[in-house]
Design a protein around this motif. Sequence first.
Motif, PDB file in Angstrom:
ATOM      1  N   LEU A 196       0.826  -1.206   0.000  1.00  0.00           N
ATOM      2  CA  LEU A 196       0.000   0.000   0.000  1.00  0.00           C
ATOM      3  C   LEU A 196       0.864   1.262   0.000  1.00  0.00           C
ATOM      4  O   LEU A 196       0.558   2.230  -0.713  1.00  0.00           O
ATOM      5  CB  LEU A 196      -0.928   0.001   1.213  1.00  0.00           C
ATOM      6  N   ALA A 197       1.948   1.248   0.788  1.00  0.00           N
ATOM      7  CA  ALA A 197       2.827   2.420   0.816  1.00  0.00           C
ATOM      8  C   ALA A 197       3.428   2.672  -0.563  1.00  0.00           C
ATOM      9  O   ALA A 197       3.575   3.819  -0.996  1.00  0.00           O
ATOM     10  CB  ALA A 197       3.933   2.236   1.856  1.00  0.00           C
ATOM     11  N   GLY A 198       3.768   1.592  -1.274  1.00  0.00           N
ATOM     12  CA  GLY A 198       4.288   1.747  -2.631  1.00  0.00           C
ATOM     13  C   GLY A 198       3.263   2.378  -3.554  1.00  0.00           C
ATOM     14  O   GLY A 198       3.589   3.250  -4.370  1.00  0.00           O
ATOM     15  N   GLY A 216       3.443   6.073  -5.420  1.00  0.00           N
ATOM     16  CA  GLY A 216       3.165   6.277  -6.833  1.00  0.00           C
ATOM     17  C   GLY A 216       2.055   7.286  -7.052  1.00  0.00           C
ATOM     18  O   GLY A 216       2.110   8.103  -7.982  1.00  0.00           O
ATOM     19  N   ALA A 217       1.040   7.253  -6.180  1.00  0.00           N
ATOM     20  CA  ALA A 217      -0.064   8.208  -6.283  1.00  0.00           C
ATOM     21  C   ALA A 217       0.439   9.631  -6.112  1.00  0.00           C
ATOM     22  O   ALA A 217       0.068  10.546  -6.877  1.00  0.00           O
ATOM     23  CB  ALA A 217      -1.122   7.888  -5.234  1.00  0.00           C
ATOM     24  N   ALA A 218       1.290   9.846  -5.117  1.00  0.00           N
ATOM     25  CA  ALA A 218       1.826  11.186  -4.882  1.00  0.00           C
ATOM     26  C   ALA A 218       2.697  11.635  -6.052  1.00  0.00           C
ATOM     27  O   ALA A 218       2.704  12.823  -6.418  1.00  0.00           O
ATOM     28  CB  ALA A 218       2.628  11.200  -3.578  1.00  0.00           C
ATOM     29  N   ALA A 219       3.431  10.682  -6.661  1.00  0.00           N
ATOM     30  CA  ALA A 219       4.319  11.029  -7.770  1.00  0.00           C
ATOM     31  C   ALA A 219       3.534  11.467  -9.004  1.00  0.00           C
ATOM     32  O   ALA A 219       3.890  12.470  -9.650  1.00  0.00           O
ATOM     33  CB  ALA A 219       5.222   9.842  -8.112  1.00  0.00           C
ATOM     34  N   VAL A 265       8.456  13.935  -3.456  1.00  0.00           N
ATOM     35  CA  VAL A 265       7.755  12.914  -2.691  1.00  0.00           C
ATOM     36  C   VAL A 265       8.744  12.292  -1.701  1.00  0.00           C
ATOM     37  O   VAL A 265       9.881  11.974  -2.059  1.00  0.00           O
ATOM     38  CB  VAL A 265       7.190  11.826  -3.622  1.00  0.00           C
ATOM     39  N   ASP A 266       8.306  12.131  -0.461  1.00  0.00           N
ATOM     40  CA  ASP A 266       9.158  11.566   0.580  1.00  0.00           C
ATOM     41  C   ASP A 266       9.244  10.052   0.415  1.00  0.00           C
ATOM     42  O   ASP A 266       8.250   9.339   0.570  1.00  0.00           O
ATOM     43  CB  ASP A 266       8.589  11.910   1.958  1.00  0.00           C
ATOM     44  N   THR A 267      10.422   9.557   0.078  1.00  0.00           N
ATOM     45  CA  THR A 267      10.620   8.118  -0.089  1.00  0.00           C
ATOM     46  C   THR A 267      11.469   7.528   1.039  1.00  0.00           C
ATOM     47  O   THR A 267      12.050   6.453   0.896  1.00  0.00           O
ATOM     48  CB  THR A 267      11.290   7.812  -1.441  1.00  0.00           C
TER      49      THR A 267
END
Length: 296
Positions: free
Chosen positions: A184-186, A190-193, A257-259
Amino acid sequence: MTAENMTPVTVIGLGSMGTALAEAFVKAGHPTTVWNRTAAKAAPLIAMGARHAEAIEDAVTASPLVITCLTTFEDTRLALRPAGASLHGRALVTLNSGSPAGARETAAWATGYGARFLAGAVKNVPSAVGAPDTLLYYSGDKAIFEEFRTTLKVLGGDTVLLGDEVDLAALYEMAVGAMLLPALAGFFQGAAAVQARGLEVNTIVRFAGKWLDMIKSLLPIYAREIDSGDYTDAASSVNLFLAGAAHDEDLAEETNVDTAWLAPLHALVRQAAEAGYGDQSISALTEVLRKPARQP
């Protein structure tokens, strides 16, 4: 099966999942008693035909099959404690989250009151309860599973007994559930990107689904590699994933985006490479995830 010989069931705990369980039993025609610490949550079920027990003792004594759906094993024991003596001779099935140790402790607690115990887990969302392909698995008293198999299958058509060790359902629940938050975090990353580019998140859903299908297809291959301990057939090597870490850093810089949540995963991949698994399959990460055995 007529209403007269349908197994009476008690459901304790009416959160979203517990409510879905109780609804499935009511719709299937089982005499269903419900109990919740906040009694108002029972109102929609009462309207459907369920019976509400004011006291936990009355809820337990109403049915030979008592199903709990509370947050943890500790919550389950706490809720049932006033009705402990009433559990004698009844089948108690727990459908809550928790550790294998929690399952063992709860089994000992329940059987100490003379209850029969079966632990379980629902491997889907509440809206899927009752569907033919919804998976529930159980462990513990096989006699309970066999006696109430038809009743339990009301909750999901893919109903499995893992074994007679009471903690197996909790073990599998945590082992399989470990995949959820990283996946889900992945997706959220991707959604934020894509939003950073002014695109809508729904544009990646189809492609994310295909990606998950691909991952699913790899699981049997990785399972064979891990079970055999042979990681030499490296379609996707540790070094390949290590090289990909730089791409994540580039994406973070470009999209703001914070990765940082990926840092421990990248560290795990580096650890595997440093341990000599660089040219081997990414499934070799299993080896570095294992901690050394505790000394007696």
